[in-house]
Enzyme design. Sequence first.
Site, mmCIF file in Angstrom:
data_model
loop_
_atom_site.group_PDB
_atom_site.id
_atom_site.type_symbol
_atom_site.label_atom_id
_atom_site.label_comp_id
_atom_site.label_asym_id
_atom_site.label_seq_id
_atom_site.Cartn_x
_atom_site.Cartn_y
_atom_site.Cartn_z
ATOM 1 N N GLU A 1 -5.494 -8.633 1.031
ATOM 2 C CA GLU A 1 -6.109 -8.298 2.322
ATOM 3 C C GLU A 1 -7.575 -7.994 2.099
ATOM 4 O O GLU A 1 -7.940 -7.342 1.115
ATOM 5 C CB GLU A 1 -5.495 -7.039 2.967
ATOM 6 C CG GLU A 1 -4.157 -7.229 3.603
ATOM 7 C CD GLU A 1 -3.610 -5.935 4.219
ATOM 8 O OE1 GLU A 1 -4.409 -5.078 4.688
ATOM 9 O OE2 GLU A 1 -2.384 -5.782 4.218
ATOM 10 N N GLU B 1 0.786 -1.240 0.000
ATOM 11 C CA GLU B 1 0.000 0.000 0.000
ATOM 12 C C GLU B 1 0.823 1.298 0.000
ATOM 13 O O GLU B 1 0.793 2.061 0.982
ATOM 14 C CB GLU B 1 -0.951 0.008 1.206
ATOM 15 C CG GLU B 1 -1.906 -1.157 1.233
ATOM 16 C CD GLU B 1 -2.868 -1.101 2.422
ATOM 17 O OE1 GLU B 1 -2.644 -0.310 3.354
ATOM 18 O OE2 GLU B 1 -3.857 -1.851 2.415
HETATM 19 C C1 FCB Z 1 -4.360 -2.123 5.725
HETATM 20 C C2 FCB Z 1 -2.978 -2.506 6.213
HETATM 21 C C3 FCB Z 1 -3.001 -3.575 7.272
HETATM 22 C C4 FCB Z 1 -4.133 -3.406 8.238
HETATM 23 C C5 FCB Z 1 -5.440 -3.201 7.524
HETATM 24 C C6 FCB Z 1 -6.621 -3.061 8.414
HETATM 25 O O1 FCB Z 1 -4.335 -0.851 5.187
HETATM 26 O O2 FCB Z 1 -2.209 -2.972 5.146
HETATM 27 O O3 FCB Z 1 -1.737 -3.611 7.894
HETATM 28 O O4 FCB Z 1 -3.841 -2.386 9.116
HETATM 29 O O5 FCB Z 1 -5.341 -2.077 6.701
#
Ligand code: FCB
Length: 466
Positions: free
Chosen positions: A358, A167
């Site tokens: 994620e 990110e």
């Molecule tokens: C993302 C991050 C991860 C976690 C989630 C909730 O942006 O990559 O580390 O904090 O959010």
Amino acid sequence: MNGRETFPADFVWGAATSAYQIEGATEEDGRGESIWDRFASTPKKIADRSDGRIACDHYHLWPKDIQLLEWLGVGAYRFSIAWPRVLPQGRGTINEKGLAFYDALVDGLLEAGIEPFPTLYHWDLPQALEDEGGWGNRETTEAFAEYAEVVTRRLGDRVRHWVTHNEPWCIATLGHEHGHHAPGHKNVGLALKVAHHLLLSHGMALEPIRRNVRDAQVGIVHILSPAEPASENDTDRNAARQFDGLFNRWFLDPLFRGRYPKDAIQDRKEWGHLDSIELPFVHGGDLELISQPLDFLGVNYYSRTVVKAGRDGRPEGVRVVPKEELTDMGWEVYPDGLRTGLKRIHTDYSPPRIFVTENGAAYSAGPDADGRVHDPRRVEYFRGHLAAILQAKNEGVPVDGYFAWSLLDNFEWAMGYEKRFGLFWVDYANQKRLPKDSAHDFKRIVQSGRPHPPAEESHSAQEETT
Ligand code: FCB
């Protein structure tokens, strides 16, 4: 639904974590200081005044955590490597004990039949590099390539899948423009330079990674938030275009098209983020390095952003559902944004493969009188988003895997330990892990390959507490 109703047998199922959020042991075995250690020790930066010094104590409990992955039945684990454990000063002297930790973790995963998906940079820059200007300093890109070399030389014989950065938007914007994350700067000009250096360092790391890893599969992770206008009027539609430019295209265009988006550059100039439409931090050859072919794109998705034109003429996110429907992070649950977002990435950028690296939700549900964690909203969150992914797959998007965020409740950055994203509840007083209902459900999803798995069998909470 048209098409298949189950994920194919070779779909990669996994869970994700990151080093600073779970490892703890920040002062052990020669680890250097990271910007998150420094940031967390600064008053008022972390909501519950906590830090990552102990976190989930994964540094010591990792064999148990591998057992949790085995229990879930997942075939892959996405974790990150702590740069300051490996190179305490960011470059130069290698800390053998740091490398040995990841070496053992990788072997443990492979013995359990779990494919490691490490991320090189999940936000924990060595403080020594920050002291020299951090990601705002172009030389940090060379240090990152050196770090990638050191790590892949050691692990590249066993680890095939690599992610360079997690990110870049969050690192640049939250860390350098808004100051909510480490290193806490509030300077939009710096943030733009940082974003570029992150992308450049990604490009520079590809060579050592590919040299050290046979059949390497290398990607970068982007946080995706599709922008939707709050109304059909022109100003809101324009605001959505602007938001998309800042959040998504600013990162994806350089990676896949070798250029920054013209309209977004123009917007930034108008807002005073840039002095001119020349980007002085972009040197000749940078964009060629950045846009080298990738093997996959990692997509993190939590929610969409509904955008209206703010009073200052800049895009502004608006809430469109009642507060009670939001997750504990204040984020809307909107699975269809994942489907449309994936389709858009496929249409506009066509990465060869996509992994959802994620996806998950923070809800505070903890153990009940019956010793079980009933978290029905998280169960629904995973099911809904997996159904959306399956639909995107049926519509032709090459999504090949899914990593739930997160394996464990953990240190949620500036929000501390109050926000819980885990499939497993962590009792921080004794470091016990307890599978939430969503963990049981996710296990059945993995087993059946169905977003809405067959009904549960009975199980005893007691037996499964580790
Ligand atoms: C993302 C991050 C991860 C976690 C989630 C909730 O942006 O990559 O580390 O904090 O959010």
